[in-house]
Write an enzyme that holds these catalytic residues in place. Structure first.
Site, PDB file in Angstrom:
ATOM      1  N   TYR A   1       0.825  -1.203   0.000  1.00  0.00           N
ATOM      2  CA  TYR A   1       0.000   0.000   0.000  1.00  0.00           C
ATOM      3  C   TYR A   1       0.864   1.260   0.000  1.00  0.00           C
ATOM      4  CZ  TYR A   1      -4.397  -2.482   0.599  1.00  0.00           C
ATOM      5  OH  TYR A   1      -5.498  -3.282   0.395  1.00  0.00           O
TER       6      TYR A   1
ATOM      7  N   GLU B   1      -7.970  -6.693   5.559  1.00  0.00           N
ATOM      8  CA  GLU B   1      -7.218  -7.841   5.035  1.00  0.00           C
ATOM      9  C   GLU B   1      -6.480  -8.600   6.133  1.00  0.00           C
ATOM     10  OE1 GLU B   1      -5.015  -5.940   1.896  1.00  0.00           O
ATOM     11  OE2 GLU B   1      -6.919  -5.398   0.911  1.00  0.00           O
TER      12      GLU B   1
END
Length: 399
Positions: free
Chosen positions: A94, A136
């Site tokens: 990310y 997640e």
């Protein structure tokens, strides 16, 4: 995020609607130039055909439109999260994506990308990354809490390779360590990773598990892509032509949100086109294994008998279970058949439209849109219609 930052992000919505794909295309080109190692993580076939750029543009637009209340996007976050865990996406990814996304916004918008706008989008991205990676982590934890569960990539042995039709072959995958397999929900997929010499890259692809849970193996049923010289068909064709019994492949844990409703008492209607029947076969076998007598209607369409995978298996099941009703459509039947042409639900309207039924549709995007539209026009509640589009999502039918 401050109120002013949210307003700045919202103000970019018209630009994203018009130029979103331009932005995401620039982003991917930039990221792969500066971080080429990520080519091993992303499906380069979807980069070449433009699907991934479009899917990301739609996701960024949806986030900007709902920046005041991103919680409404949780169903989408959940679906993307399952895909990310199947690709072993981690928080450090990310950070890389965020750096290149912000740089792309500055480079594409030019003078319009004021420092205030870039700060607003930096805050928005950090918020989104925290939501996504947090979700997640819960999915990863759920995977490892299962018996024989795992995260990342695990070696599996191809013990059987069985031709199901002229185009589709099944691969029976057993843990290479000889242990048990983690359980899954019928309808889920696994990611399979192979090294592609043509690209000098590791490449992952998702394949639906085409059998009911059994504690011993996963089965995937893969279509050979005729004449596919680009990455979109390379993994499937490599499985067909170069992977045989005794070979080892790498898999990630089962994932996916297109799953069988646990309320098995409701009638089930399965509608598939081509290889789209694979997740539905897992659902069908699981239902019949439970021996719950609930009406099941199976509707499938493909070109001809020669390419109809599981044809004999379906006839066997229909003969053994009186509550299984099936309708097969062939575009080019080799012998006279009841249904000729593309799947047309209006031909079997009285069979398909059932009170309180759950509907599952899987196939190409136009196939899903057509049959979803028919069901809604005939009074079926959208909450009863479940669908999965292979590849990056482009349909937003339930919104």
């Amino acid at each position: 995020m401050t109120t002013e930052q949210k307003q700045l992000v919202t103000a970019t919505v018209p630009v994203l609607r018009e130029h979103g794909v331009l932005l995401t295309t620039h982003f991917y080109q930039r990221m792969f130039t500066h971080n080429p190692e990520l080519k091993h993580v992303f499906n380069m076939g979807n980069q070449q055909n433009g699907k991934q750029q479009t899917a990301l543009a739609m996701a960024v637009l949806a986030y900007a439109e709902h920046i005041e209340n991103p919680a409404v996007l949780m169903p989408v976050v959940n679906s993307i999260g399952h895909k990310h865990t199947s690709l072993d996406i981690r928080p450090e990814h990310y950070a890389i994506v965020g750096k290149h996304l912000l740089a792309s916004i500055a480079e594409v918008l030019g003078d319009a990308a004021t420092p205030e706008l870039l700060d607003a989008w930096a805050a928005a991205y950090q918020q989104l990354a925290a939501i996504m990676s947090g979700h997640e982590q819960h999915l990863y934890a759920a995977q490892v809490s299962k018996n024989a569960g795992w995260t990342g990539w695990k070696p599996f042995l191809v013990k059987q390779k069985i031709k199901e039709s002229a185009e589709i072959t099944s691969f029976y995958l057993y843990p290479a360590d000889g242990g048990a397999v983690a359980d899954f929900v019928p309808g889920q997929y696994i990611s399979l990773r192979l090294f592609l010499p043509e690209l000098n890259l590791l490449q992952p692809r998702q394949y639906s598990i085409s059998c009911a849970p059994n504690g011993a193996y996963y089965r995937i049923s893969v279509k050979r892509e005729t004449g596919a010289s680009h990455p979109d068909g390379m993994i499937s064709n490599r499985l067909h032509h170069h992977i045989g019994e005794g070979d080892v492949v790498e898999l990630s844990a089962p994932a996916g949100t297109f799953t069988l409703n646990k309320n098995t008492a409701r009638p089930k209607v399965f509608i598939s086109g081509g290889v789209g029947q694979t997740p539905l076969m897992a659902m069908l076998e699981a239902l019949l294994n439970k021996q719950v007598v609930t009406p099941i209607t199976w509707v499938h369409g493909c070109r001809s008998e020669a390419v109809h995978a599981f044809k004999d298996r379906l006839h066997e099941l229909a003969g053994a279970y009186s509550h299984l009703n099936h309708h097969i459509f062939y575009d080019q039947p080799e012998i006279p058949t009841k249904h000729t042409g593309r799947v047309d639900l209006s031909e079997i309207k009285t069979t398909v439209l059932q009170p309180d039924a759950d509907y599952y549709i899987c196939g190409p995007a136009p196939f899903i849109s057509k049959h979803y539209g028919f069901l809604v026009e005939n009074g079926v509640d959208t909450t009863a219609i479940h669908f999965e589009e292979f590849g990056p999502a482009s349909l937003q039918l339930n919104n």
